[in-house]
Scaffold this motif. Structure first.
Motif, PDB file in Angstrom:
ATOM      1  N   GLU A  79       0.901  -1.350   0.025  1.00 24.83           N
ATOM      2  CA  GLU A  79       0.083   0.100   0.099  1.00 24.83           C
ATOM      3  C   GLU A  79       0.849   1.372  -0.011  1.00 24.83           C
ATOM      4  O   GLU A  79       0.486   2.136  -0.556  1.00 24.83           O
ATOM      5  CB  GLU A  79      -0.847   0.034   1.345  1.00 24.83           C
ATOM      6  CG  GLU A  79      -2.298  -1.009   1.197  1.00 24.83           C
ATOM      7  CD  GLU A  79      -2.799  -0.994   2.569  1.00 24.83           C
ATOM      8  OE1 GLU A  79      -3.877  -1.688   2.484  1.00 24.83           O
ATOM      9  OE2 GLU A  79      -2.140  -0.723   3.487  1.00 24.83           O
ATOM     10  N   GLN A  80       2.053   1.051   0.764  1.00 25.37           N
ATOM     11  CA  GLN A  80       3.230   2.306   0.779  1.00 25.37           C
ATOM     12  C   GLN A  80       4.165   2.502  -0.296  1.00 25.37           C
ATOM     13  O   GLN A  80       4.783   3.247  -0.271  1.00 25.37           O
ATOM     14  CB  GLN A  80       3.370   2.354   2.226  1.00 25.37           C
ATOM     15  CG  GLN A  80       2.263   2.565   3.338  1.00 25.37           C
ATOM     16  CD  GLN A  80       2.870   2.602   4.558  1.00 25.37           C
ATOM     17  OE1 GLN A  80       3.911   3.149   5.159  1.00 25.37           O
ATOM     18  NE2 GLN A  80       2.134   1.878   5.492  1.00 25.37           N
ATOM     19  N   LYS A  81       3.785   1.402  -1.053  1.00 26.21           N
ATOM     20  CA  LYS A  81       5.021   1.410  -2.220  1.00 26.21           C
ATOM     21  C   LYS A  81       6.293   1.503  -1.585  1.00 26.21           C
ATOM     22  O   LYS A  81       7.163   2.039  -2.134  1.00 26.21           O
ATOM     23  CB  LYS A  81       4.754   2.543  -3.282  1.00 26.21           C
ATOM     24  CG  LYS A  81       3.499   2.692  -3.896  1.00 26.21           C
ATOM     25  CD  LYS A  81       3.297   3.771  -4.777  1.00 26.21           C
ATOM     26  CE  LYS A  81       2.092   3.590  -5.982  1.00 26.21           C
ATOM     27  NZ  LYS A  81       0.854   3.525  -5.116  1.00 26.21           N
ATOM     28  N   LEU A  82       6.494   0.393  -0.899  1.00 24.59           N
ATOM     29  CA  LEU A  82       7.862   0.096  -0.125  1.00 24.59           C
ATOM     30  C   LEU A  82       8.133  -1.486  -0.340  1.00 24.59           C
ATOM     31  O   LEU A  82       7.677  -2.177  -0.337  1.00 24.59           O
ATOM     32  CB  LEU A  82       7.697   0.413   1.507  1.00 24.59           C
ATOM     33  CG  LEU A  82       7.382   1.572   1.889  1.00 24.59           C
ATOM     34  CD1 LEU A  82       7.226   1.481   3.468  1.00 24.59           C
ATOM     35  CD2 LEU A  82       8.410   2.439   1.535  1.00 24.59           C
ATOM     36  N   ASP A  83       9.699  -1.398  -0.751  1.00 21.79           N
ATOM     37  CA  ASP A  83      10.277  -2.530  -0.976  1.00 21.79           C
ATOM     38  C   ASP A  83      11.135  -2.836   0.252  1.00 21.79           C
ATOM     39  O   ASP A  83      12.108  -2.532   0.348  1.00 21.79           O
ATOM     40  CB  ASP A  83      11.066  -2.701  -2.324  1.00 21.79           C
ATOM     41  CG  ASP A  83      11.627  -4.052  -2.515  1.00 21.79           C
ATOM     42  OD1 ASP A  83      11.185  -4.985  -2.097  1.00 21.79           O
ATOM     43  OD2 ASP A  83      12.636  -3.920  -3.297  1.00 21.79           O
ATOM     44  N   ILE A  84      10.601  -4.014   1.006  1.00 21.86           N
ATOM     45  CA  ILE A  84      11.277  -4.299   2.045  1.00 21.86           C
ATOM     46  C   ILE A  84      11.216  -6.049   2.290  1.00 21.86           C
ATOM     47  O   ILE A  84      10.470  -6.387   2.735  1.00 21.86           O
ATOM     48  CB  ILE A  84      11.018  -3.938   3.780  1.00 21.86           C
ATOM     49  CG1 ILE A  84      10.644  -2.543   3.638  1.00 21.86           C
ATOM     50  CG2 ILE A  84      11.725  -4.435   4.788  1.00 21.86           C
ATOM     51  CD1 ILE A  84      10.010  -1.827   4.825  1.00 21.86           C
ATOM     52  N   PRO A  85      12.148  -6.363   1.469  1.00 24.45           N
ATOM     53  CA  PRO A  85      11.940  -8.159   1.534  1.00 24.45           C
ATOM     54  C   PRO A  85      12.488  -8.704   2.835  1.00 24.45           C
ATOM     55  O   PRO A  85      13.021  -8.125   3.441  1.00 24.45           O
ATOM     56  CB  PRO A  85      13.255  -8.488   0.323  1.00 24.45           C
ATOM     57  CG  PRO A  85      14.052  -7.137   0.450  1.00 24.45           C
ATOM     58  CD  PRO A  85      13.424  -5.996   0.757  1.00 24.45           C
ATOM     59  N   PHE A  86      11.846  -9.913   2.919  1.00 22.07           N
ATOM     60  CA  PHE A  86      12.020 -10.696   3.942  1.00 22.07           C
ATOM     61  C   PHE A  86      13.527 -11.598   3.770  1.00 22.07           C
ATOM     62  O   PHE A  86      13.848 -12.022   2.634  1.00 22.07           O
ATOM     63  CB  PHE A  86      11.064 -11.744   4.322  1.00 22.07           C
ATOM     64  CG  PHE A  86       9.871 -11.287   4.872  1.00 22.07           C
ATOM     65  CD1 PHE A  86      10.131 -10.526   5.989  1.00 22.07           C
ATOM     66  CD2 PHE A  86       8.820 -11.567   4.388  1.00 22.07           C
ATOM     67  CE1 PHE A  86       8.809  -9.986   6.651  1.00 22.07           C
ATOM     68  CE2 PHE A  86       7.594 -11.296   4.863  1.00 22.07           C
ATOM     69  CZ  PHE A  86       7.667 -10.254   5.992  1.00 22.07           C
ATOM     70  N   LEU A  87      14.695 -11.408   4.714  1.00 25.89           N
ATOM     71  CA  LEU A  87      15.790 -12.135   4.543  1.00 25.89           C
ATOM     72  C   LEU A  87      16.139 -12.793   5.536  1.00 25.89           C
ATOM     73  O   LEU A  87      16.937 -12.760   6.601  1.00 25.89           O
ATOM     74  CB  LEU A  87      16.867 -10.810   4.355  1.00 25.89           C
ATOM     75  CG  LEU A  87      16.700  -9.794   3.214  1.00 25.89           C
ATOM     76  CD1 LEU A  87      17.469  -8.900   3.414  1.00 25.89           C
ATOM     77  CD2 LEU A  87      17.095 -10.615   2.163  1.00 25.89           C
ATOM     78  N   PHE A  88      15.252 -14.048   5.753  1.00 22.71           N
ATOM     79  CA  PHE A  88      14.956 -14.665   6.800  1.00 22.71           C
ATOM     80  C   PHE A  88      16.248 -15.603   7.454  1.00 22.71           C
ATOM     81  O   PHE A  88      16.763 -16.457   6.567  1.00 22.71           O
ATOM     82  CB  PHE A  88      13.816 -15.551   7.046  1.00 22.71           C
ATOM     83  CG  PHE A  88      12.634 -14.827   6.997  1.00 22.71           C
ATOM     84  CD1 PHE A  88      12.454 -13.734   7.996  1.00 22.71           C
ATOM     85  CD2 PHE A  88      11.572 -14.998   6.244  1.00 22.71           C
ATOM     86  CE1 PHE A  88      11.233 -13.150   8.203  1.00 22.71           C
ATOM     87  CE2 PHE A  88      10.329 -14.453   6.235  1.00 22.71           C
ATOM     88  CZ  PHE A  88      10.202 -13.429   7.319  1.00 22.71           C
ATOM     89  N   HIS A  89      16.779 -15.845   8.671  1.00 24.46           N
ATOM     90  CA  HIS A  89      17.422 -16.850   9.062  1.00 24.46           C
ATOM     91  C   HIS A  89      16.719 -18.131   9.081  1.00 24.46           C
ATOM     92  O   HIS A  89      15.444 -17.971   9.664  1.00 24.46           O
ATOM     93  CB  HIS A  89      17.940 -16.676  10.447  1.00 24.46           C
ATOM     94  CG  HIS A  89      19.189 -15.755  10.632  1.00 24.46           C
ATOM     95  ND1 HIS A  89      19.297 -14.731  10.640  1.00 24.46           N
ATOM     96  CD2 HIS A  89      20.323 -16.240  11.090  1.00 24.46           C
ATOM     97  CE1 HIS A  89      20.450 -14.111  10.710  1.00 24.46           C
ATOM     98  NE2 HIS A  89      21.094 -15.009  11.066  1.00 24.46           N
TER      99      HIS A  89
END
Length: 585
Positions: free
Chosen positions: A409-419
């Motif tokens: 919705e906020q046009k943000l790219d924050i990918p998950f980089l999970f352990h």
């Protein structure tokens, strides 16, 4: 030994292996050709096939020399533990425990080459454990508001060996008032850790600790009391070979030792001047280790704020991001002025997987808020901590889905980089994190050790181009493999799963990213210089840089790689005429 594939013949395609197996073989000549075609078909599937077939003359020559360098190290640094008559030689071989061999590794020609290698991007490094332990210990020397405490009185050699130490910057009032369960404060006097009647875990001014330090052992050189105190503390910070690989050690046991080190480090890291100095020094250390770009993992917690140097003020998570940004920009400007290159650094927002759902929800919201304020600096989200003891990813699925919705919705790219997959407990809820990471569209995963036992997940990682942040030395020390030869990386690469090489928590292992690349090449006969190149290229391709940043850093890396190969040829051309001793294993 593999047969040499005749490049004058038509190059096979991967499907040719079925034709080879179905063909009639009626002579030794036919059989030898069938073997060559079968091996060539497999090589065509290899992770480094394209890199190898397109290699320049200089790269091929450098690769051949690197193989000779390994043989030279065997003859001049390592050896066989027994001679021809079975007598012990007291020599060590390549590939033994890293912690037991690191002193020899640092003397090898291969390590010299690994340090020189342009490594691309460093994508999995915890920000509180990058530099050698002595750096933060030395930073604390003149901090008046620094306090130290011990779980035992430091009165006997046994207590010096087994005690646990922690630090904290605070005011005298905080040092003498402890909050109880009802949030009430109880006044407690300061302690002297060298007093036989010391009450465990009472704080002592660190300056006083340095002045009174009285260690019963010998460091083998003339040192001041302060220097002796720092040397002892540095030793306490490092994980030993016996701690990691003792016959009674378990996976949970070594993690408990590891967690103690992180707690010890925490107080040395948690005040402003140390954090700023550390940030600058770490960026310069990346450059020294020939790293062109990095993505770091600080811990963001409400209880993890920085103190001002006098202990009276507190700096929250937004302030931490501000400091990192300021020090990054000023250090990069300093590097530019002196002609050194560093392509940049980004921050992965990390918070403990032991948190409750509401705490993780608050962390995800703060991550979004910080992304708005530091759009080019913050690049992803992760949960950290011992995977087998913390919450699985599935526990937070509603919070993760809500986070993804808000980002969209906020046009943000924050990918998950999970352990995830940092476990040997395959088939239970812990390695189920691999399935959750896929469904939550993770861009990369940290460690992924269990993935080698999940063929379908490996196929998904290849198809979706999800990279693994492999940490070979850390995996060995924390009990996932007995030594580098048993690591899962060759399996993943044989299946063409994209991987990157990383140092994880180098402080506690006496290592650097160069050491991890060293371990990778001595751990598998199939790894060579061109394999190193593919791993470095993947690190750049799977970073969180935007297209313009990635193009600029990759161009610089390629230039450095060409110069690196030329350096190997210039430095080691004499090895082309050198032959190893007969009988080398």
């Amino acid at each position: 030994m593999y047969h040499q594939y005749d490049r004058s013949e038509p190059k096979p395609v991967a499907s040719d292996w079925r034709k080879v197996l179905n063909a009639d073989v009626s002579s030794v000549e036919d059989y030898n050709k069938a073997v060559e075609r079968l091996q060539a078909a497999e090589k065509e599937r290899a992770f480094d096939f394209q890199i190898t077939t397109s290699a320049s003359h200089n790269e091929k020559r450098a690769a051949a020399l690197l193989h000779k360098i390994q043989a030279y190290d065997w003859d001049h640094t390592y050896g066989t533990p027994h001679d021809d008559e079975g007598n012990p030689t007291e020599k060590r071989t390549q590939g033994e425990h890293f912690l037991g061999n690191v002193d020899l590794i640092n003397k090898t020609e291969l390590m010299k080459v690994a340090k020189r290698m342009p490594k691309g991007a460093h994508l999995h490094i915890h920000w509180n454990s990058c530099l050698p332990a002595r750096f933060l210990i030395r930073q604390a020397r003149d901090i008046k508001a620094m306090y130290i405490r011990s779980t035992l009185p430091l009165t006997t050699p046994e207590h010096f060996a087994t005690t646990r130490i922690s630090f904290m910057v605070m005011t005298p009032y905080e040092a003498t008032h402890v909050k109880g369960a009802e949030d009430d404060e109880k006044e407690t006097p300061l302690g002297n850790v060298f007093d036989p009647h010391y009450v465990p875990n009472r704080w002592m001014p660190y300056k006083q600790f340095q002045e009174l330090f009285n260690y019963p052992g010998d460091f083998g050189e003339t040192l001041t009391r302060t220097e002796r105190a720092e040397r002892w503390l540095e030793h306490k910070m490092l994980i030993s070979e016996d701690e990691a690989h003792g016959c009674k050690q378990t996976g949970h046991g070594i993690w408990e030792k590891f967690n103690y080190r992180t707690q010890m480090m925490k107080g040395l890291f948690a005040y402003e001047s140390a954090f700023r100095n550390y940030t600058r020094a770490c960026i310069k250390d990346f450059v020294k280790d020939n790293i062109q770009y990095a993505e770091i993992r600080p811990n963001f917690m409400a209880t993890n704020s920085l103190k001002t140097d006098d202990g009276t003020g507190s700096i929250g998570n937004e302030g931490i991001m501000k400091i990192i940004n300021e020090e990054l920009q000023s250090t990069m400007e300093e590097l530019r002025k002196r002609g050194d290159y560093f392509g940049g650094m980004k921050v992965i927002y990390c918070t403990p997987r032991s948190f409750q759902k509401d705490q993780v929800a608050a962390a995800l919201d703060e991550c979004i808020d910080l992304k708005h304020k530091y759009k080019d600096l913050l690049c992803g989200f992760d949960l950290v901590g011992h995977e087998e003891m913390g919450n699985e990813l599935r526990h937070f699925v509603p919070e993760f889905l809500d986070f993804q919705k808000k980002c969209k919705e906020q046009k943000l790219d924050i990918p998950f980089l999970f352990h995830c997959g940092e476990t040997l407990e395959v088939g239970d809820k812990v390695d189920g994190n691999l399935f959750d990471a896929v469904l939550l569209k993770a861009k990369r995963i940290g460690h992924g050790y269990a993935i080698a036992r999940h063929p379908m997940i490996m196929e998904i990682f290849k198809e979706k181009n999800i990279a693994i942040e492999s940490c070979p030395i850390s995996n060995e020390i924390l009990g996932l493999t007995p030594n580098i030869a048993g690591h899962n990386l060759p399996i993943l690469l044989a299946n063409n799963v994209p991987c990157t090489i990383n140092s994880d928590n180098a402080t506690f292992y006496r290592s650097s990213l160069s050491h991890d690349f060293y371990q990778v090449i001595i751990g598998s006969e199939s790894m060579n210089l061109l394999g190193w190149k593919q791993l470095a290229k993947w690190s750049l391709e799977h970073s969180c840089m935007n297209p313009d940043e990635k193009a600029a850093v990759t161009a610089e890396w390629q230039s450095k790689w060409n110069a690196f190969c030329q350096w190997i040829v210039d430095e080691y051309s004499w090895l082309e005429f050198w032959e190893p001793r007969p009988g080398r294993h």
